[in-house]
Design an enzyme around this catalytic site. Structure first.
Site, PDB file in Angstrom:
ATOM      1  CE1 TYR A  62      86.100 151.235  51.585  1.00  0.00           C
ATOM      2  CE2 TYR A  62      84.895 149.790  53.054  1.00  0.00           C
ATOM      3  CZ  TYR A  62      85.271 150.158  51.780  1.00  0.00           C
ATOM      4  OH  TYR A  62      84.790 149.453  50.707  1.00  0.00           O
ATOM      5  CE  LYS A  81      97.033 145.831  41.290  1.00  0.00           C
ATOM      6  NZ  LYS A  81      96.976 144.779  40.266  1.00  0.00           N
ATOM      7  CG  ASP A 116      95.037 142.149  39.828  1.00  0.00           C
ATOM      8  OD1 ASP A 116      95.676 141.752  40.826  1.00  0.00           O
ATOM      9  OD2 ASP A 116      95.593 142.673  38.841  1.00  0.00           O
ATOM     10  CG  ASP A 161      83.119 146.181  51.024  1.00  0.00           C
ATOM     11  OD1 ASP A 161      82.206 145.339  51.112  1.00  0.00           O
ATOM     12  OD2 ASP A 161      82.909 147.402  50.944  1.00  0.00           O
ATOM     13  CG  ASP A 181      79.418 142.276  48.050  1.00  0.00           C
ATOM     14  OD1 ASP A 181      79.496 142.107  49.279  1.00  0.00           O
ATOM     15  OD2 ASP A 181      78.664 143.123  47.527  1.00  0.00           O
TER      16      ASP A 181
END
Ligand code: NAI
Ligand code: MG
Length: 352
Positions: free
Chosen positions: A136, A187, A220, A244, A248
């Site tokens: 971001y 990752k 993942d 982020d 959620d």
């Protein structure tokens, strides 16, 4: 008398509904405690304001916010403004402008709330999100617009300083929790530059925190672990984008987006920090009086902790748990209570 200056930015959709509820509860706490007062100033910065004035934050707006001890933020997002405009011009203008680099997102299943997981009771996590750079950072561009060879790039920017400070923050936070565990989420198999640097710096910083147990997961794989073995996770640290998404998931696993809080912190306190529910402006329920205010109340708990009012924070958390435990729940949690009823119940509990 301790006095705190709070900037309230209710924003769009259900933002004004939940911020009003949050301020009611905070006022009840200040009365009950007697030791502090909150001086609240409202800022009308929202998508309506943008449509009228052509911008979300007026000239000098950020400078005005600097004088406050904390910012209490609702949500931003409207059907009339593209999301990337509203997000960047209001929320990210504040988090990045004030270098609120540590985004803290606790997740837990509150009493009376049903998790979609059989092992929901085992969820007790804090997700630490790098909040100032990474995916971001706003680096990228478009070329050859409208042509068949149109190109879009979105470059993640990771700096040693940025990565090191978020790791240090996460280790310090993990050290304060009973289980003292920190999971590094990256990752670094597929993304071999910035993510490998994240891993390296993590283990460098780990040497300064020998009492904190560490492990690492790929982003993942950690989703499966959150669902299957929630009890094995305590604090997680991840990049802006990864965290982020994970938060959620954490919010959904703990019952609803309507209960999940977050703090955007400048740990060095050079600038005010910003406290907000995780959820957005929820067009589908805005104006109906049924928004769940619990996320905002829990957010207020984080704000009180940051301001240095731990007793009031604890009292509020206790009141929230008493009220959810008694089954006073909004429709997103399967109940029939309205925002105002939940708010009244929490205020009554505070007064006990
Ligand atoms: P959303 O969080 O607004 O809503 C997702 C779903 O969760 C909806 O069904 C909504 O009714 C429900 N929900 C959310 N908060 C709730 C609450 N307190 N009580 C009961 N139910 C609740 O996310 P969505 O729909 O993706 O985005 C809507 C707008 O909000 C968009 O413009 C988006 O950009 C913006 N947004 C803003 C955020 C922020 O200001 N930090 C964060 C997320 C989205
Ligand atoms: Mg999100």
């Amino acid at each position: 008398m301790r006095e705190y200056k709070i900037a309230a930015i209710p924003g769009d959709g259900i933002g004004p509904e939940v911020i009003a509820a949050g301020l009611e509860v905070l006022a009840a706490l200040a009365v009950r405690d007697g030791g502090f007062t909150l001086q609240v100033e409202h800022f009308p910065w929202s998508s309506d304001y943008y449509l009228q004035h052509g911008r979300y934050i007026p000239d000098g707006g950020l400078d005005r916010l600097r004088a406050f001890d904390a910012i209490f933020f609702g949500a931003v997002g409207s059907r009339s403004v593209p999301d990337h405009v509203s997000l960047w011009e209001l929320r990210l203008a504040i988090t990045q402008g004030f270098d609120q680099y540590a985004n803290v997102r606790p997740a837990r299943v509150l009493p009376g709330v049903k998790s979609p997981l059989a092992k929901g009771a085992d969820i007790d996590w804090v997700i630490v999100r790098e909040n100032s750079e990474g995916e971001y950072a706003g680096h990228g561009g478009r070329a050859h617009r409208g042509l068949p060879i149109e190109t879009g790039t979105e470059t993640a920017v990771f700096t040693r300083a940025g990565v090191e400070r978020i790791h240090r923050f996460a280790f310090a936070l993990a050290r304060k929790r009973p289980r003292k565990r920190l999971t590094l989420v990256t990752k670094s198999n597929a993304l071999r530059f910035g993510m490998v640097m994240w891993d390296e710096i993590f283990f460098e910083v780990a040497r300064d925190y020998p009492d904190v147990g560490t492990d690492r997961e790929l982003v993942d794989a950690v989703t499966a672990r959150m669902v299957g073995q929630p009890q094995t996770l305590d604090v997680l640290v991840a990049t802006n984008l990864h965290a982020d998404i994970l938060s959620d998931l954490a919010a959904a696993l703990s019952g609803s987006l309507g209960i999940a809080p977050t703090a955007n912190l400048d740990p060095e306190r050079r600038f005010p920090s910003m406290f907000e529910p995780i959820h957005g402006s929820a067009f589908d329920i805005a104006g109906k009086g049924i928004a769940n205010p619990i996320a905002t109340f829990w957010t207020a708990v984080l704000m009180l902790e940051h301001l240095g009012e731990p007793a009031a924070a604890e009292r509020l958390m206790g009141a929230i748990e008493a009220v959810t435990g008694a089954g006073v729940l909004t429709p997103d949690l399967g109940g029939v209570a309205r925002t105002a009823q939940v708010t009244r119940a929490v205020c009554e509990q505070i007064g006990r």
